[in-house]
Design an enzyme around this catalytic site. Structure first.
Site, PDB file in Angstrom:
ATOM      1  N   LYS A   1       0.803  -1.217   0.000  1.00 25.08           N
ATOM      2  CA  LYS A   1       0.000   0.000   0.000  1.00 25.08           C
ATOM      3  C   LYS A   1       0.840   1.274   0.000  1.00 25.08           C
ATOM      4  O   LYS A   1       0.402   2.323  -0.461  1.00 25.08           O
ATOM      5  CB  LYS A   1      -0.965  -0.021   1.185  1.00 25.08           C
ATOM      6  CG  LYS A   1      -2.035  -1.104   1.059  1.00 25.08           C
ATOM      7  CD  LYS A   1      -2.999  -1.070   2.224  1.00 25.08           C
ATOM      8  CE  LYS A   1      -4.152  -2.045   1.998  1.00 25.08           C
ATOM      9  NZ  LYS A   1      -3.710  -3.429   1.863  1.00 25.08           N
TER      10      LYS A   1
ATOM     11  N   GLU B   1      -2.370   6.843   7.559  1.00 22.34           N
ATOM     12  CA  GLU B   1      -2.867   7.901   6.692  1.00 22.34           C
ATOM     13  C   GLU B   1      -4.034   8.614   7.361  1.00 22.34           C
ATOM     14  O   GLU B   1      -4.619   8.116   8.330  1.00 22.34           O
ATOM     15  CB  GLU B   1      -3.319   7.336   5.342  1.00 22.34           C
ATOM     16  CG  GLU B   1      -4.509   6.404   5.422  1.00 22.34           C
ATOM     17  CD  GLU B   1      -4.843   5.752   4.096  1.00 22.34           C
ATOM     18  OE1 GLU B   1      -4.022   5.861   3.161  1.00 22.34           O
ATOM     19  OE2 GLU B   1      -5.915   5.141   3.988  1.00 22.34           O
TER      20      GLU B   1
ATOM     21  N   ASN C   1     -14.155  -2.085   9.476  1.00 22.54           N
ATOM     22  CA  ASN C   1     -13.480  -1.866   8.199  1.00 22.54           C
ATOM     23  C   ASN C   1     -13.700  -2.999   7.205  1.00 22.54           C
ATOM     24  O   ASN C   1     -12.966  -3.115   6.227  1.00 22.54           O
ATOM     25  CB  ASN C   1     -11.972  -1.649   8.407  1.00 22.54           C
ATOM     26  CG  ASN C   1     -11.689  -0.509   9.349  1.00 22.54           C
ATOM     27  OD1 ASN C   1     -12.212   0.583   9.178  1.00 22.54           O
ATOM     28  ND2 ASN C   1     -10.888  -0.758  10.378  1.00 22.54           N
TER      29      ASN C   1
ATOM     30  N   GLU D   1      -9.722   1.209  -5.281  1.00 26.61           N
ATOM     31  CA  GLU D   1     -10.628   1.686  -4.244  1.00 26.61           C
ATOM     32  C   GLU D   1     -10.375   3.163  -3.948  1.00 26.61           C
ATOM     33  O   GLU D   1      -9.234   3.607  -3.864  1.00 26.61           O
ATOM     34  CB  GLU D   1     -10.457   0.851  -2.978  1.00 26.61           C
ATOM     35  CG  GLU D   1     -10.696  -0.638  -3.212  1.00 26.61           C
ATOM     36  CD  GLU D   1     -10.929  -1.408  -1.932  1.00 26.61           C
ATOM     37  OE1 GLU D   1     -10.909  -0.799  -0.857  1.00 26.61           O
ATOM     38  OE2 GLU D   1     -11.136  -2.630  -2.015  1.00 26.61           O
TER      39      GLU D   1
ATOM     40  N   GLU E   1      -6.337   2.205  -2.336  1.00 25.14           N
ATOM     41  CA  GLU E   1      -5.486   1.064  -2.649  1.00 25.14           C
ATOM     42  C   GLU E   1      -5.991   0.405  -3.915  1.00 25.14           C
ATOM     43  O   GLU E   1      -7.118   0.653  -4.356  1.00 25.14           O
ATOM     44  CB  GLU E   1      -5.481   0.052  -1.508  1.00 25.14           C
ATOM     45  CG  GLU E   1      -6.855  -0.536  -1.215  1.00 25.14           C
ATOM     46  CD  GLU E   1      -6.854  -1.444  -0.001  1.00 25.14           C
ATOM     47  OE1 GLU E   1      -5.779  -1.901   0.392  1.00 25.14           O
ATOM     48  OE2 GLU E   1      -7.944  -1.706   0.540  1.00 25.14           O
TER      49      GLU E   1
ATOM     50  N   ASN F   1      -6.569  -3.454  -5.337  1.00 24.81           N
ATOM     51  CA  ASN F   1      -6.575  -4.882  -5.047  1.00 24.81           C
ATOM     52  C   ASN F   1      -6.332  -5.637  -6.347  1.00 24.81           C
ATOM     53  O   ASN F   1      -7.146  -5.586  -7.268  1.00 24.81           O
ATOM     54  CB  ASN F   1      -7.905  -5.306  -4.424  1.00 24.81           C
ATOM     55  CG  ASN F   1      -8.063  -4.741  -3.028  1.00 24.81           C
ATOM     56  OD1 ASN F   1      -7.209  -4.922  -2.178  1.00 24.81           O
ATOM     57  ND2 ASN F   1      -9.152  -4.019  -2.797  1.00 24.81           N
TER      58      ASN F   1
END
Length: 667
Positions: A116, A200, A235, A275, A288, A290
């Site tokens: 990431k 972040e 999450n 995303e 990110e 995937n």
């Protein structure tokens, strides 16, 4: 073309891959651990290879064991599904050395996007909007606190190699940053074998919207619209839909083009997802990428008509995409509800055990034009294990418009029967009925805002209570009539069934008159307009459709002492139907109170105690961490509700506990 695919995964995604491979005439190989010996994906595949003990660290994520299974079966390709080894560049490299096709993106893309920190740097270089944060690795908790203070709270602490909500924590202050860093690090190491952490900025009131991309090995890359994934807990996504009710065409196009630009920057091919976090002004920021198939891919398939698994296989075999960007059309609306083995009445804590009843709704197109799809990896009589993700199924509905798709989902959830374990089906049903959800007013804080004290079930409105009372009246009538038939057959003094009853449920009390009129039953509520009800329900059936004043409702029915437990749209009540005199006497009966457990810390879910943080005689403060329990790859911190003194420590680190087993007792 590929001839035999080994699926390096388990559960519903393994079953999903097998379905597309079978449709394409490709043989499949399943791998399984000790815990999955009787699993559905093992039964569905053409071949199956045992790869080790139940913990994924000793089976599903051991590269050498997957390679051994490939050699044993002669598979010429591997589909990794999602999770496990799906974004492990070393695995993709090992397959390449073995001369086996990886049904996924190139190694370069996995390395760049799987990390990431690196992915955010590349995204910025490709002109993609990114969230402010610290892109370097965090060494320890104190450094995490320092960096979080520099960025400004709240912050998101994330595992660099993470996914699926694992290794993620939101911190609002120094104490939470310190604790969240350690928990994220532990989860990351356990789930991915990589404990690197970064931090972040956490965007408040955000929406989580992702873009599906698809590319081939000939330079063609396109986007297939977006998915709204804002309804999450811990999450992890719970409900997804496509398209998003928030995006306009201009924002959709901008996000799609940025997603494609990022993919091209790393030479991406296969299916993947970019995303974004989107704020209330439709500003969007890269989160990110995937480099794998997403859990929620079915909603994209339903609105585009594109089989993503089939496309992944064709791309891996070297074929060109048969479609271009202009060919992609978004048709209708699709909703996905993730059915988890998690108890919403216990703050969504994991539940394990045997599925004593598992009857999903019938799949396919319905008479009203809506479509039901259910991706699953379980079966009635199967076990839900503590070792893996708690997903039971992904229930999807499609309709020409969003509201119709939501209503179709409500009905499909009504018809979904799951017994034997705790599960979140009542919660999913409750969300579908909420005005805010139906209006599409979503953020990632939806669950916290709508259920600030946790999910306690749905209290029936006066109207809903009357519907359930009418159902109880019909159930009572048919049960009483069966009793009359039996007694009449055994004796010469048959009895009759009375018409006047009192139905009590969830604090409501309804004097009713129940009249059998052949094909229908009439339930009269005093001076009000009678309700007519009909059903195919017979005593002993756990589920049935009831038509109340022309409205069809699916209700689960279960005997409960002298009454019936009725479950519908998140409502879970016991309805008692008594004669007027018995109802009058019942009012005088004292209420039975539950035992007092206020001085005990009980294990809230089946799991392994990873640490005990206090000792006998210690004074603890409200909110203080007492113990941690790991279940289904998630670490759960148990905290003190109030100030107190520890009297007894009944459990120890490394011990496996069942639900409600004692951990600590207080004075």
């Amino acid at each position: 073309m590929i001839k035999k695919i080994l699926i390096a995964n388990r559960g519903e995604i393994a079953c999903r891959v097998i379905k597309s491979a079978r449709k394409m005439g490709i043989k499949t190989v399943a791998v399984y651990s000790d815990a999955d010996r009787e699993a559905l994906h093992v039964k569905m595949a053409d071949e199956a290879i045992h790869i080790g003990p139940a913990p994924s660290a000793q089976s599903y994520i051991v590269i050498d064991k997957i390679l051994d299974a490939i050699r044993q079966t002669g598979a010429d390709a591997v589909h990794p599904g999602y999770g496990f080894l799906s974004e492990n560049s070393k695995f993709a490299e090992a397959l390449d050395k073995e001369g086996v096709i990886f049904v996924g993106p190139p190694v370069r893309a996995i390395k760049a996007m799987g990390d990431k920190i690196t992915s955010k740097k590349l995204a910025a270089e490709a002109g993609v909007s990114t969230v402010p944060g610290h892109m370097g690795l965090i060494e320890d908790a104190e450094e995490a606190v320092k960096i979080a203070g520099q960025i400004g709270y709240p912050v998101m602490i994330k595992a660099s190699a993470g996914g699926g909500g694992k290794g993620m924590r939101i911190a609002w202050n120094d104490a939470e940053a310190r604790e969240g860093f350690q928990s994220s690090k532990n989860e990351a190491k356990s789930s991915f074998g990589d404990d690197r952490i970064f931090i972040e900025k956490f965007v408040t009131q955000p929406r989580h919207i992702e873009i599906q991309v698809l590319g081939d090995q000939h330079g063609n890359l396109l986007y297939l619209g977006e998915r709204e994934c804002s309804i999450q807990r811990r999450n992890q996504k719970v409900i997804e839909e496509a398209p998003s009710p928030f995006l306009d065409e201009a924002t959709r196009k901008a996000m799609g083009e940025q997603a494609v630009a990022l993919g091209k920057a790393v030479g991406y091919f296969s299916a993947g997802t970019v995303e974004f976090i989107v704020d209330g002004e439709r500003n969007f920021y890269f989160l990110e990428m995937n480099t794998r198939l997403q859990v929620e891919h079915p909603v994209t398939e339903l609105i585009t008509g594109i089989d993503l698994v089939e496309q992944m296989i064709r791309v891996a075999a070297g074929e060109k995409l048969a479609i271009r960007q202009d060919d992609v059309k978004l048709n209708g609306w699709a909703i996905e509800s993730r059915l988890y083995a998690e108890d919403p009445f216990r703050n969504f804590l994991p539940s394990i055990g045997r599925l004593t009843r598992y009857r999903p709704p019938v799949e396919g197109r319905r008479e009203d034009g809506t479509v039901v799809r259910n991706d699953t990896g379980v079966f009635e009589g199967g076990e839900i294990s503590m070792y893996y993700d708690p997903m039971i199924a992904k229930l999807c509905t499609w309709a020409p418009d969003r509201l119709t798709a939501v209503r179709a989902m409500s009905r499909a959830l009504d018809d979904f029967e799951v017994e034997g374990i705790g599960h979140n089906l009542p919660f999913l049903s409750a969300v579908m009925e909420q005005d805010r959800f139906r209006k599409g007013e979503l953020t990632t804080a939806y669950i916290a805002e709508e259920f600030p004290d946790g999910f306690q079930g749905v209290s029936p409105s006066e109207e809903a209570a009357k519907v359930l009372a009418a159902v109880a009246g019909l159930i009572n009538l048919r049960t009483q009539k069966r009793g009359v038939l039996v007694s009449g057959a055994l004796a010469n003094h048959p009895r009759t069934v009375g018409k006047d009853w009192v139905v009590t449920l969830a604090g409501h009390s309804f004097p009713v008159s129940v009249r059998d009129e052949g094909s229908k039953t009439t339930v009269v509520f005093g001076e009000e307009t009678p309700l007519t009800i009909s059903s195919d329900w017979l005593p002993g059936r756990p589920h049935a459709s009831f038509v109340v004043e022309g409205r069809t409702v699916g209700i689960k029915v279960q005997p409960a002492g002298s009454g019936w437990r009725l479950r519908w749209r998140g409502i879970d009540v016991v309805a008692r139907v008594r004669s007027p005199r018995v109802a009058e006497l019942a009012e005088l009966m004292p209420e039975k109170l539950p035992p007092d457990t206020s001085k005990m810390l009980l294990c809230p879910m089946p799991g392994v105690v990873t640490s005990i943080l206090v000792g006998e005689g210690d004074t603890v403060e409200a909110g203080q961490s007492l113990a941690t329990v790991e279940a289904m790859k998630m670490e759960n911190v148990l905290r003190a509700e109030r100030r107190g003194v520890v009297k007894t420590v009944a459990a120890k680190a490394g011990e496996s506990l069942a639900v409600d087993e004692l951990i600590l007792e207080f004075e």
